[in-house]
Design an enzyme around this catalytic site. Structure first.
Site, short mmCIF file in Angstrom:
data_model
loop_
_atom_site.label_atom_id
_atom_site.label_comp_id
_atom_site.label_asym_id
_atom_site.label_seq_id
_atom_site.Cartn_x
_atom_site.Cartn_y
_atom_site.Cartn_z
CD GLU A 70 10.68 1.68 10.36
OE1 GLU A 70 10.74 2.53 9.46
OE2 GLU A 70 10.29 0.51 10.17
CE LYS A 102 3.27 3.30 3.11
NZ LYS A 102 3.71 3.55 4.48
NE ARG A 111 7.04 4.28 0.19
CZ ARG A 111 6.84 5.05 1.25
NH1 ARG A 111 7.84 5.31 2.09
NH2 ARG A 111 5.65 5.57 1.49
CE1 TYR A 137 0.21 2.03 4.23
CE2 TYR A 137 1.14 -0.17 4.41
CZ TYR A 137 0.99 1.10 4.91
OH TYR A 137 1.62 1.45 6.08
CG LEU A 194 8.57 2.57 4.49
CD1 LEU A 194 8.44 1.44 3.48
CD2 LEU A 194 7.20 3.13 4.86
NE ARG A 236 -6.26 -18.63 5.71
CZ ARG A 236 -5.18 -19.17 6.28
NH1 ARG A 236 -4.84 -20.43 6.00
NH2 ARG A 236 -4.42 -18.48 7.11
CG HIS A 257 0.42 -20.62 4.10
ND1 HIS A 257 -0.71 -21.23 4.61
CD2 HIS A 257 0.91 -19.84 5.10
CE1 HIS A 257 -0.89 -20.84 5.87
NE2 HIS A 257 0.08 -20.00 6.19
#
Length: 284
Positions: free
Chosen positions: A177, A144, A50, A31, A201, A98, A100
Site C-alpha cells: 500500500e 488504524k 473500523r 484513530y 489498512l 508510564r 509498558h
C-alpha cells in the site's frame, strides 16, 4: 474551533493532553479521519465500524455505540459549521504512570476536531508521481493505530523526491500500500488491489472504489501483485479519505502507460460523487 474531549465540547485552547496519556507516550491508541461533503459525513458508519475494530484489536475497552460517538460527531460538525472538510477522532487507552503493560484502571481518552480537506482536483486531472520504498513497518497494518512513524518517515522521502506518495513493497513480488493510501493497478481492463489482510489498512475509500467498480461492471481482483506488475500496468491509482482517488502517472521516474490518467481511472473519478450521501457502503 470547538473540540470534542470525551463527552464535552470545549474551545481548542482547553483541549489539553496529559503528559502521561498513553497515546502521547506509546502511540497506544487508534484513530479515524472522516470526510464531510456539503455538511454531511461520507460513509460515517463504515468509519465507526473500523474504529471499533481497531479498538477491539488493541484491547482498548471502549464501545462506540454505548458512548454515543455517532451523535457527538454530528454535533461537532454543526458546532464548527463544517461544510467541506474532515473530522479527526482519536481514542487512546488513557492516562496512567508510564509502564509498558496495559494499566488495570484507566479510562480511554477521546478527542475529535475538524481538519481541513478539499478535493485535489488538479492532481486528479493530471495524475501524480510516486516512489517505491521497502515496507519496514509492523505486521498489523490492518489496525488504524497512532503508531505512524514508519509512514511519516516514508512520506517525507516522497516529498523530498518531488513525489506525492510512496508505495510500499515487502519484496519485489509483494506491493502492499502507500504510506497513507491504498494502491490499485489496472491490466487488460481488470483492477487489481492487495487483499484486505494484516499487510494493509482496509481503506474505506478502497472499499468504496471496489463498490463503484462493481456498479460499473469493471472486473477486479483482490490479489498480491509485484513491482514489475505495478510498473507494467495500464493504469495505477491510489485512494484515501482525504485524497479520494488519485491517478498515478509516474512510478520511480518511469511513466505509467502514456503518462496520463487512464480510462478506468477517469470513469471511477467521474462516478465518485454519485453516492456522496452514503452513510455506509451497500453490500451486494
Amino acid at each position: 474551533m470547538i473540540v470534542l474531549k470525551n463527552n464535552q465540547f470545549i474551545e481548542r485552547e482547553y483541549a489539553t493532553i496529559d503528559m502521561e496519556d498513553r497515546g502521547h507516550q506509546f502511540g497506544d491508541g487508534v484513530y479515524e479521519v472522516i470526510r464531510v461533503y456539503e455538511g454531511r459525513y461520507f460513509l460515517l458508519q463504515d468509519h465507526l465500524e473500523r474504529l471499533q475494530y481497531s479498538l477491539n484489536e488493541t484491547g482498548i475497552n471502549f464501545n462506540i455505540s454505548e458512548e454515543n460517538v455517532h451523535d457527538h460527531l454530528h454535533q461537532l460538525i454543526d458546532l464548527n459549521d463544517v461544510e467541506d472538510g474532515a473530522i479527526y477522532i482519536q481514542i487512546t487507552r488513557g492516562i496512567a504512570p508510564r509502564s509498558h503493560p496495559f494499566p488495570k484502571d484507566t479510562s480511554p481518552m477521546v478527542f475529535a476536531y475538524p481538519i481541513k480537506a478539499t478535493s485535489p482536483t488538479e492532481a486528479q486531472s493530471k495524475g501524480i508521481k510516486v516512489i517505491l520504498e521497502e515496507d519496514f513497518r509492523w505486521l498489523r497494518c490492518d489496525i488504524k493505530s497512532l503508531n505512524l512513524l514508519g509512514n511519516v518517515m516514508t512520506k517525507q522521502k516522497a516529498v523530498e523526491a518531488g513525489a506525492t506518495e510512496a508505495i510500499f513493497y515487502r519484496d519485489e513480488n509483494h506491493v502492499t500500500e502507500g504510506s497513507s493510501t491504498n494502491v490499485f493497478i489496472v491490466k487488460d481492463g481488470t483492477i487489481y488491489t492487495h487483499p484486505a489482510d494484516n499487510y494493509i489498512l482496509n481503506g474505506i475509500n478502497r472499499r468504496y472504489l471496489l463498490y463503484l467498480a462493481k456498479e460499473l461492471n469493471i472486473p477486479y481482483k483482490e490479489t498480491i501483485f509485484s513491482i514489475n506488475d505495478l510498473k507494467q500496468a495500464d493504469e495505477v491509482f491510489i485512494s484515501s479519505t482525504t485524497s479520494e482517488m488519485l491517478p498515478v502517472v509516474n512510478v520511480d521516474g518511469e511513466p505509467v502507460a502514456n503518462n496520463k490518467p487512464g480510462p478506468i481511472s477517469k470513469q471511477l473519478l467521474e462516478t465518485f460523487f454519485k453516492y456522496k450521501d452514503l452513510n455506509q457502503i451497500p453490500t451486494h
